[in-house]
Design a protein around this motif. Sequence first.
Motif, mmCIF file in Angstrom:
data_model
loop_
_atom_site.group_PDB
_atom_site.id
_atom_site.type_symbol
_atom_site.label_atom_id
_atom_site.label_comp_id
_atom_site.label_asym_id
_atom_site.label_seq_id
_atom_site.Cartn_x
_atom_site.Cartn_y
_atom_site.Cartn_z
ATOM 1 N N GLY A 45 8.913 33.597 24.215
ATOM 2 C CA GLY A 45 9.896 33.830 22.903
ATOM 3 C C GLY A 45 9.886 33.086 21.840
ATOM 4 O O GLY A 45 10.805 33.334 20.736
ATOM 5 N N GLY A 46 9.022 32.002 21.908
ATOM 6 C CA GLY A 46 9.209 31.130 20.796
ATOM 7 C C GLY A 46 8.473 31.594 19.605
ATOM 8 O O GLY A 46 7.632 32.454 19.517
ATOM 9 N N SER A 47 8.885 30.683 18.447
ATOM 10 C CA SER A 47 8.384 31.205 17.141
ATOM 11 C C SER A 47 7.389 30.175 16.683
ATOM 12 O O SER A 47 7.786 28.935 16.529
ATOM 13 N N TYR A 48 5.967 30.567 16.561
ATOM 14 C CA TYR A 48 5.041 29.730 16.095
ATOM 15 C C TYR A 48 4.334 29.988 14.962
ATOM 16 O O TYR A 48 4.458 29.531 13.814
ATOM 17 N N CYS A 49 3.489 31.040 14.945
ATOM 18 C CA CYS A 49 2.851 31.678 13.746
ATOM 19 C C CYS A 49 3.893 32.083 12.873
ATOM 20 O O CYS A 49 3.727 31.749 11.567
ATOM 21 N N GLU A 50 4.789 32.817 13.362
ATOM 22 C CA GLU A 50 5.964 33.254 12.546
ATOM 23 C C GLU A 50 6.510 32.069 11.795
ATOM 24 O O GLU A 50 6.929 32.206 10.415
ATOM 25 N N ARG A 51 6.984 31.240 12.384
ATOM 26 C CA ARG A 51 7.481 29.947 11.836
ATOM 27 C C ARG A 51 6.967 29.269 10.713
ATOM 28 O O ARG A 51 7.254 28.884 9.777
ATOM 29 N N SER A 52 5.536 29.308 11.146
ATOM 30 C CA SER A 52 4.626 28.433 10.000
ATOM 31 C C SER A 52 4.195 29.390 8.982
ATOM 32 O O SER A 52 3.318 29.357 8.198
ATOM 33 N N ASP A 53 4.489 30.994 9.204
ATOM 34 C CA ASP A 53 3.947 32.035 8.222
ATOM 35 C C ASP A 53 2.414 31.898 8.296
ATOM 36 O O ASP A 53 1.846 32.029 7.278
ATOM 37 N N ALA A 54 1.793 31.822 9.575
ATOM 38 C CA ALA A 54 0.330 31.424 9.619
ATOM 39 C C ALA A 54 -0.194 32.634 10.336
ATOM 40 O O ALA A 54 0.063 32.841 11.428
ATOM 41 N N CYS A 55 -1.224 33.506 9.518
ATOM 42 C CA CYS A 55 -2.194 34.348 10.252
ATOM 43 C C CYS A 55 -3.382 34.437 9.443
ATOM 44 O O CYS A 55 -3.605 35.057 8.453
ATOM 45 N N CYS A 56 -4.184 33.663 9.945
ATOM 46 C CA CYS A 56 -5.584 33.275 9.441
ATOM 47 C C CYS A 56 -6.743 34.165 9.686
ATOM 48 O O CYS A 56 -6.940 34.298 10.884
#
Length: 434
Positions: A45-56
């Motif tokens: 449930g942690g926010s990782y890609c979303e928190r960094s707004d990263a989808c490369c």
Amino acid sequence: LSKMKLLWTLLTLSLLAEEMLLVRGPRTRRELAPGLHERGIRDAGGSYCERSDACCPDRDDVCTVPYLDTICYCDLFCNRTVSDCCPDFWEYCLGIPPPFAVHQGCVRGGNEYPVGATHRENCNLCTCTGSGQWDCEQHACLINGEMIYAINRGNYGWRASNYSHFWGMTLDEGIRYRLGTMKPPITVMNMNELHMSMDTNEVLPRYFSAADKWPGMIHGPLDQGNCAGSWAFSTAAVASDRISIHSRGHMTPALSPQNLLSCDTRNQRGCSGGRIDGAWWFLRRRGVVTDECYPFTSQQQDSVPVGRPCMMHSRSTGRGKRQATAHCPNPYTHSNEIYQSTPAYRLSSDEKEIMKELMENGPVQAIMEVHEDFFMYKRAAAFTTVCTAANSWGKDWGEDGYFRIARGTNECEIETFVVGVWGRVSMEDMHHRK
């Protein structure tokens, strides 16, 4: 022409081989690393890609986010069999459920913790499991909150309290490290009693304090730390008081428990337990120095002391007297006077005889059964006939290091085996130390 074609073909094959070699190349550390989710996704449930707004797109080895004790990736390359994607990559970047099983985190105090996280509940270690539950050890703890509440709510004649230096210890550790007096053998337990001479109708006072009768000669409670050496501490304390009283204040030594712990090795186990009859034998035959000369070296209450070699020896000077043959282990003290006692004697278990011995000759030594609630003793509340005893758990425990216990009822077997002793004091000693 055919030779040219052949040469061209060979050249082409050579170029293809070089191209394949360039494409494959050596595998990078990232490709060699094991996947992050082989045992399921932790902290799903942690926010990782979303928190960094990263989808490369494609492969981007710097498209990373800190993840637990490592890093995870938010690029398309992470989505492979040996995956190193962040837990929320699939839902946030691709809009699909993750292809791995999800390990549920655990909740404590409104906060979510990943699988494998730990915390302590008193003396028990709790670990977050994949089912989302805390799996806790089931040790009995030295400090029991429910027991404290029950004692203080009930009518038991005393009050209980939590002690920070006991918190986090198991009951087994408390017994192993905070006690230490072994029951003497049956031959010692059955030694003849020395009876006090008392008139038939003799009335003793309702209250008596040795410290009031012999001011400056009664030493305060000691602290044995996590050393199961109560046998040495109680012996040293009683001998200190008795020598002070019997010398009429000419000698007021605070004797060294460490001297007994390290040097009295005959059937004794130092900080792992010992017998008081052996301690009195040593005081009579070998003697000990003061605590200032040979200080206690296991004061740390958060550590378990190890056996220490004897740093003090003595030799006979005739007439039963001893003299030190070593300097004080404490370099700041030079007085290495040896103090001795006469043979210990057993008192009657009669309440009045014990009281009269206390009034005439000073503090006595007793052994008692310790129950688990005793560690939480704070103060007596309603006893009318009590005996005040010194413990060796420091002045922060109980009533400034003391506890009160009902007398005349053999509470916790405390009146079963009571001993007294005389200090070996001569007129020469008193004159020399005056």
